[in-house]
Structures are given as C-alpha cells and as structure tokens.
Enzyme design. Sequence first.
Site, PDB file in Angstrom:
ATOM      1  N   ARG A  70     -53.231  36.632  71.600  1.00  0.00           N
ATOM      2  CA  ARG A  70     -52.446  35.282  71.812  1.00  0.00           C
ATOM      3  C   ARG A  70     -51.266  35.609  70.878  1.00  0.00           C
ATOM      4  NH1 ARG A  70     -55.201  29.737  72.502  1.00  0.00           N
ATOM      5  NH2 ARG A  70     -55.930  29.969  70.282  1.00  0.00           N
ATOM      6  N   ASP A  84     -58.977  36.308  67.657  1.00  0.00           N
ATOM      7  CA  ASP A  84     -57.587  36.334  67.447  1.00  0.00           C
ATOM      8  C   ASP A  84     -57.172  36.119  65.931  1.00  0.00           C
ATOM      9  OD1 ASP A  84     -57.290  36.370  70.111  1.00  0.00           O
ATOM     10  OD2 ASP A  84     -56.973  34.378  70.398  1.00  0.00           O
TER      11      ASP A  84
HETATM   12  O1  F6P Z   1     -58.417  33.874  72.409  1.00  0.00           O
HETATM   13  C1  F6P Z   1     -59.271  35.193  72.579  1.00  0.00           C
HETATM   14  C2  F6P Z   1     -58.516  35.596  73.904  1.00  0.00           C
HETATM   15  O2  F6P Z   1     -59.272  36.719  73.922  1.00  0.00           O
HETATM   16  C3  F6P Z   1     -57.101  35.942  73.535  1.00  0.00           C
HETATM   17  O3  F6P Z   1     -56.968  37.300  72.975  1.00  0.00           O
HETATM   18  C4  F6P Z   1     -56.493  36.333  75.018  1.00  0.00           C
HETATM   19  O4  F6P Z   1     -55.349  36.023  75.306  1.00  0.00           O
HETATM   20  C5  F6P Z   1     -57.407  35.350  75.709  1.00  0.00           C
HETATM   21  O5  F6P Z   1     -58.545  35.133  75.069  1.00  0.00           O
HETATM   22  C6  F6P Z   1     -57.988  35.908  77.104  1.00  0.00           C
HETATM   23  O6  F6P Z   1     -58.647  34.601  77.726  1.00  0.00           O
HETATM   24  P1  F6P Z   1     -59.405  34.665  79.134  1.00  0.00           P
HETATM   25  O7  F6P Z   1     -60.935  35.335  78.911  1.00  0.00           O
HETATM   26  O8  F6P Z   1     -59.352  33.615  79.779  1.00  0.00           O
HETATM   27  O9  F6P Z   1     -58.636  35.945  80.061  1.00  0.00           O
END
Ligand code: F6P
Length: 368
Positions: A192, A148
């Site tokens: 995010r 991010d």
């Molecule tokens: O922070 C990295 C990220 O890939 C974000 O861009 C995204 O919102 C989130 O993690 C997704 O998380 P998860 O792996 O819990 O779906």
Amino acid sequence: MAKPNKDIKKIGISTGGGDCPGLNAVIRAVVLTATNTYGWEVIGILDSFNGLIYPDQIMPLTIHEVKDIHYKGGTIIGTTNKGNPFKWEKKKPDGSVEIVDYSDRVMENFEHLGLDALIVIGGDGTQKIALQFFEKGMPVVGVPKTIDNDLSATDITFGFNSAVRTATEVLDKLRSTAESHHRVMVVEMMGRHSGWIALHSGIAGSAHAILIPEIPFDIESLAKGLNDRAEKGDKYSIVVVAEGAIPKGGEMSAIGKSADGTIHLGGMGHKVGKALEELSGLETRVMVVGHIQRGGSPTEFDRILATRYGEASVHLVAARDFGKMVALRGTAIKSVPITEAIGETKKIYPSGTLVKVARSLGIQFGDE
Ligand code: F6P
C-alpha cells in the site's frame, strides 16, 4: 490456572482485512490461553464483523479446532476487506446499492451470543471499526496484523516477516533468469502506501534499485543509473517497485476504488518497466508478485510474534483493559490505545538507517 475473572466466561475472536501468514497462530494462542489459563469459552466470528450482522455466522473454537493450525496460512474463521457495518452496502432488488448502518444489529448479536469481549485481529481499517464499536460499548481488544507493516503503534505487525521472506525468494529466483538473459527485471511488491516490503526484500534480495512511496523517483535518473551499470559491465539489473511508488511530480498507480474510498493500487511495475525499456534501451521484463506475499506458512518469527500477541490479548481481556491493542515495542509486548494505533500510517524515513545502508551498497532509489 490463573484466578478466573468472574465477569468473563465467553469471548469472541475475529480476523479482518487482507489475510496474512500468522492469523491462525494468533487464533490458536488465544484459544489455548483462554481455555487453559482462564477456563473461558471461545467462539470465532466468521468473516470479520460481517459474522455479527447475520445470525449463526460463528464457529466454536476449542482446543480441538486449533490443533495443528499454527503453521497454516490464511485464517480458519475467514476474513474480508470489504464491509463496514457502519456503512454497509446493501443491495436493493433493483440492483442499486443503499448505504445502511448495521452497527446496532452487530451490538445486538454480540449480546445475543453472550459474549463478554471480542478480540479483533486486523490492520488499520479493521481497528478503526473496532474502535467505533468500543465507543458504542463493546469490550474489544485489538491485535495488529498486516503484511504491509504500516501500523504506527507497533514496531512490527505479524505477517510482514513472512511476506518479506516470500518477496525475497522471488528476487532470488528471478536473479538467474535476469542474469542469463542480460535483462532488467522489474518486480512489483505489495505494501500500500508504505515501502516496507519493497525495502526489506530489496536489501535482502540484493536489488539494484528500489522505488518506494516515501522517496518519489525520477524515471530518467533511474534509466541513466541502469545504463551506467550496463556500461560498467553489469549485464543485468533487478528493480523492486513498491505498488505505492510515486514518480516525482506524478501520482500513484491505482486500478480501482471501493465505495468507501479505499484506493486499490497496482500497475506501477508495468509503467516503470515500459518507461525504463524505452529510455534505457535495455530489454526489460515485469513481474507482479501479488497475493502470494499473503500466502503460505508463517515464518518462525511471525509464529512467535503472533503467539505472543494472542496470549497477551487474552490477558488484556482478563484485566478488562478494553479499547487497547497489543503492540511490539522493542522486544516487549505492550498495550496501546487503539486510537493511537490508527492515528497515522507508519512510513519509512527517507534518511533512516535502512535507506542509508541501501545507498551505501549502491542501491538506487531513482532520486539521485
Ligand atoms: O493490506 C494488504 C494488501 O495485501 C496490500 O498490500 C494490497 O494493496 C492489498 O492488501 C490488496 O488487497 P486485495 O486483497 O483486495 O487485492
């Protein structure tokens, strides 16, 4: 070999939060520098701090284990973006959940393993936990990671460049199908609450509109903009939507919430696609790029940055400069207090250079 720091003989390394390309390159650089330069022993703590809650959740890391991992995605020592030892969700036999503080247990296991320091690779959430352990007396050094790119204390986190590469490749591939079918393609990107991936890939992949959290959008204005393009003879449009994009006067699109309050973003691409089709009358398809942005081999840029971070973090340990995180400032690797690193989310300035460049190219942000 550099003069060994006699107080330090054995260090741990952990990876926390969402995985991203370059984690293994950091691990390799840490192990090689610690072994070759200082003669220390290194162990990997499995699945972030979770590996210090239960015994034996470790992996010895010698030069052998880190051979040929520099180009591999993911992390050989596992990660999690759930589980905070200070607020551990313990399942009770009746299925209910009790919040317990396992931080003392983590400190005890750290001692029991004979560790002299811990290098914590992670984003905002992981560094916050690292700071809490530092305040309890654990000697920690942080390494900033996240696709991010939203950590304020460093110019760039490793993983971001690789995610932008993947997102841009997606845009390149969607272009021909959008053009052939004369369609609007709406593409949702991760990131995010910051629009870094969306903005960078949108410019690199020549999108016609980019919606980011930092610039709230008006869907009617965007629909009009796409209709104007169509009237001028531009038969297709590509609209990049950051998952955290916010409509003017509206809210982010969330698909859930963790017990610790973390909001899981998602769904804005589909909302934008549906509304755009209704308002503009242009045939629209939606694609959510999703977790492939976190996968695959790191770019050369990320391999070098990850390697520099890994090497620098070991020297910080040798200098016993704990509670710090390595950071990229300009072209130099510096160290900053972890407190500074977790202070605020790094956002795009709506009037900053890249947004200006994009506007000069005719890219819409839906705010005109
Ligand atoms: O922070 C990295 C990220 O890939 C974000 O861009 C995204 O919102 C989130 O993690 C997704 O998380 P998860 O792996 O819990 O779906």
